[in-house]
Design a protein around this motif. Structure first.
Motif, PDB file in Angstrom:
ATOM      1  N   ASP A  67       1.143  -1.221  -0.108  1.00 54.14           N
ATOM      2  CA  ASP A  67      -0.092   0.193  -0.061  1.00 54.14           C
ATOM      3  C   ASP A  67       0.902   1.930  -0.013  1.00 54.14           C
ATOM      4  O   ASP A  67       0.640   2.623  -0.451  1.00 54.14           O
ATOM      5  N   GLN A  68       2.203   1.133   0.081  1.00 53.53           N
ATOM      6  CA  GLN A  68       2.662   2.476   0.202  1.00 53.53           C
ATOM      7  C   GLN A  68       3.353   2.282  -0.979  1.00 53.53           C
ATOM      8  O   GLN A  68       3.790   4.102  -1.465  1.00 53.53           O
ATOM      9  N   CYS A  69       3.453   2.205  -2.345  1.00 54.96           N
ATOM     10  CA  CYS A  69       3.624   2.156  -3.246  1.00 54.96           C
ATOM     11  C   CYS A  69       2.275   2.415  -4.141  1.00 54.96           C
ATOM     12  O   CYS A  69       1.391   1.536  -4.000  1.00 54.96           O
ATOM     13  N   ILE A  70       2.403   3.598  -4.889  1.00 52.36           N
ATOM     14  CA  ILE A  70       1.440   3.718  -6.061  1.00 52.36           C
ATOM     15  C   ILE A  70       1.131   2.516  -7.033  1.00 52.36           C
ATOM     16  O   ILE A  70      -0.630   2.775  -6.389  1.00 52.36           O
ATOM     17  N   VAL A  71       1.150   1.840  -7.054  1.00 50.63           N
ATOM     18  CA  VAL A  71       1.100   0.592  -8.258  1.00 50.63           C
ATOM     19  C   VAL A  71       0.125  -0.269  -7.595  1.00 50.63           C
ATOM     20  O   VAL A  71      -0.808  -0.867  -7.285  1.00 50.63           O
ATOM     21  N   GLY A  72       0.735  -0.831  -5.764  1.00 49.21           N
ATOM     22  CA  GLY A  72       1.208  -1.483  -5.164  1.00 49.21           C
ATOM     23  C   GLY A  72      -0.745  -0.900  -4.838  1.00 49.21           C
ATOM     24  O   GLY A  72      -0.995  -2.214  -4.108  1.00 49.21           O
ATOM     25  N   ARG A  73      -0.582  -0.111  -4.536  1.00 44.85           N
ATOM     26  CA  ARG A  73      -1.579   0.291  -4.172  1.00 44.85           C
ATOM     27  C   ARG A  73      -3.451  -0.281  -4.389  1.00 44.85           C
ATOM     28  O   ARG A  73      -4.409  -0.575  -4.304  1.00 44.85           O
ATOM     29  N   HIS A  74      -3.243  -0.190  -6.586  1.00 48.08           N
ATOM     30  CA  HIS A  74      -4.261   0.037  -7.293  1.00 48.08           C
ATOM     31  C   HIS A  74      -4.391  -0.908  -7.641  1.00 48.08           C
ATOM     32  O   HIS A  74      -4.360  -1.581  -9.259  1.00 48.08           O
ATOM     33  N   ILE A  75      -3.254  -2.193  -7.985  1.00 50.04           N
ATOM     34  CA  ILE A  75      -2.810  -3.207  -9.010  1.00 50.04           C
ATOM     35  C   ILE A  75      -3.859  -3.904  -8.914  1.00 50.04           C
ATOM     36  O   ILE A  75      -4.707  -4.942  -9.994  1.00 50.04           O
ATOM     37  N   PRO A 100      -7.996  -3.410  -7.535  1.00 54.50           N
ATOM     38  CA  PRO A 100      -8.923  -3.325  -8.555  1.00 54.50           C
ATOM     39  C   PRO A 100      -8.411  -3.447 -10.252  1.00 54.50           C
ATOM     40  O   PRO A 100      -9.399  -3.581 -11.196  1.00 54.50           O
ATOM     41  N   VAL A 101      -7.086  -2.911 -10.870  1.00 56.72           N
ATOM     42  CA  VAL A 101      -6.881  -2.780 -12.133  1.00 56.72           C
ATOM     43  C   VAL A 101      -6.700  -4.326 -12.189  1.00 56.72           C
ATOM     44  O   VAL A 101      -8.098  -4.712 -13.689  1.00 56.72           O
ATOM     45  N   LEU A 102      -6.358  -5.043 -12.226  1.00 60.17           N
ATOM     46  CA  LEU A 102      -6.012  -6.683 -12.362  1.00 60.17           C
ATOM     47  C   LEU A 102      -7.598  -7.714 -12.467  1.00 60.17           C
ATOM     48  O   LEU A 102      -7.772  -8.076 -13.333  1.00 60.17           O
ATOM     49  N   THR A 103      -7.992  -7.194 -11.265  1.00 64.17           N
ATOM     50  CA  THR A 103      -9.137  -7.877 -10.939  1.00 64.17           C
ATOM     51  C   THR A 103     -10.524  -7.608 -12.200  1.00 64.17           C
ATOM     52  O   THR A 103     -10.409  -8.939 -12.593  1.00 64.17           O
ATOM     53  N   GLY A 104     -10.639  -6.809 -12.417  1.00 62.94           N
ATOM     54  CA  GLY A 104     -11.252  -6.012 -13.585  1.00 62.94           C
ATOM     55  C   GLY A 104     -10.333  -7.338 -14.508  1.00 62.94           C
ATOM     56  O   GLY A 104     -11.832  -7.365 -15.424  1.00 62.94           O
ATOM     57  N   MET A 105      -9.884  -6.838 -15.479  1.00 63.16           N
ATOM     58  CA  MET A 105      -9.013  -7.574 -16.439  1.00 63.16           C
ATOM     59  C   MET A 105      -9.541  -8.972 -16.836  1.00 63.16           C
ATOM     60  O   MET A 105      -9.133  -9.634 -17.463  1.00 63.16           O
ATOM     61  N   PHE A 106      -8.899  -9.183 -15.494  1.00 58.63           N
ATOM     62  CA  PHE A 106      -8.984 -10.885 -15.764  1.00 58.63           C
ATOM     63  C   PHE A 106     -10.485 -11.873 -15.286  1.00 58.63           C
ATOM     64  O   PHE A 106     -10.222 -12.451 -16.434  1.00 58.63           O
ATOM     65  N   LEU A 107     -10.840 -11.443 -15.279  1.00 61.45           N
ATOM     66  CA  LEU A 107     -12.446 -11.051 -14.677  1.00 61.45           C
ATOM     67  C   LEU A 107     -12.916 -11.198 -16.251  1.00 61.45           C
ATOM     68  O   LEU A 107     -13.490 -12.257 -17.115  1.00 61.45           O
ATOM     69  N   ASP A 108     -12.469 -10.057 -16.801  1.00 59.94           N
ATOM     70  CA  ASP A 108     -13.120 -10.394 -18.775  1.00 59.94           C
ATOM     71  C   ASP A 108     -12.449 -10.995 -19.796  1.00 59.94           C
ATOM     72  O   ASP A 108     -13.039 -12.394 -20.511  1.00 59.94           O
TER      73      ASP A 108
END
Length: 145
Positions: free
Chosen positions: A95-103, A105-113
């Motif tokens: 959570d200390q990293c900007i990517v780590g904090r948002h990865i 939800p981003v990948l969850t949606g893509m992987f579901l698709d």
């Protein structure tokens, strides 16, 4: 990588196309594995009511016509999951990293698709399609020999 799905398709084609009942030893020889693994796959297919086989009687039979049996049904039977799950996200992004904090939800949606597209593709193909492709491959291989 799990190979239960491809092994299941392999043995189902054999069962469908063989003029004589096949036992697990014969199927194992074609698949290139041991008979106990084939029996495990066949038990899953039997539980899903895709094949029928009886103790003491050699051989299995399809309970569903190849034209009616989708690859999605086979996949779900042997993977023992009604929902497709192909991709996982790593467990501890920071959570200390900007990517780590948002990865997540981003990948969850893509992987579901991606998984939904995979399920749609499997539901659009049948065992009969695989059988037709095998027959075509045999013809093509025969012409090149």
């Amino acid at each position: 990588m799990d190979t239960k799905f491809s092994v299941a398709v392999h043995v189902l084609i054999m069962i469908s196309e063989s003029p004589n009942p096949l036992n697990s030893d014969q199927m194992a020889g074609s698949v290139g594995t041991n008979a106990s693994y084939i029996r495990k796959i066949l038990a899953l297919l039997k539980k899903a009511e895709i094949v029928d086989g009886h103790r003491g009687i050699s051989g299995y039979s399809l309970t569903v016509a190849p034209e009616q049996l989708t690859l999605l049904q086979i996949y779900q039977a042997v993977m023992e999951e009604p929902k497709i799950h192909l991709l996982d996200i790593h467990q501890n992004p920071s959570d200390q990293c900007i990517v780590g904090r948002h990865i997540r939800p981003v990948l969850t949606g893509m992987f579901l698709d991606i998984e939904e597209a995979f399920a749609r593709m499997l539901s659009g193909k049948t065992l009969a399609d695989c059988i037709a492709a095998i027959r075509s491959e045999i013809i093509c291989a025969g012409q090149s020999d």
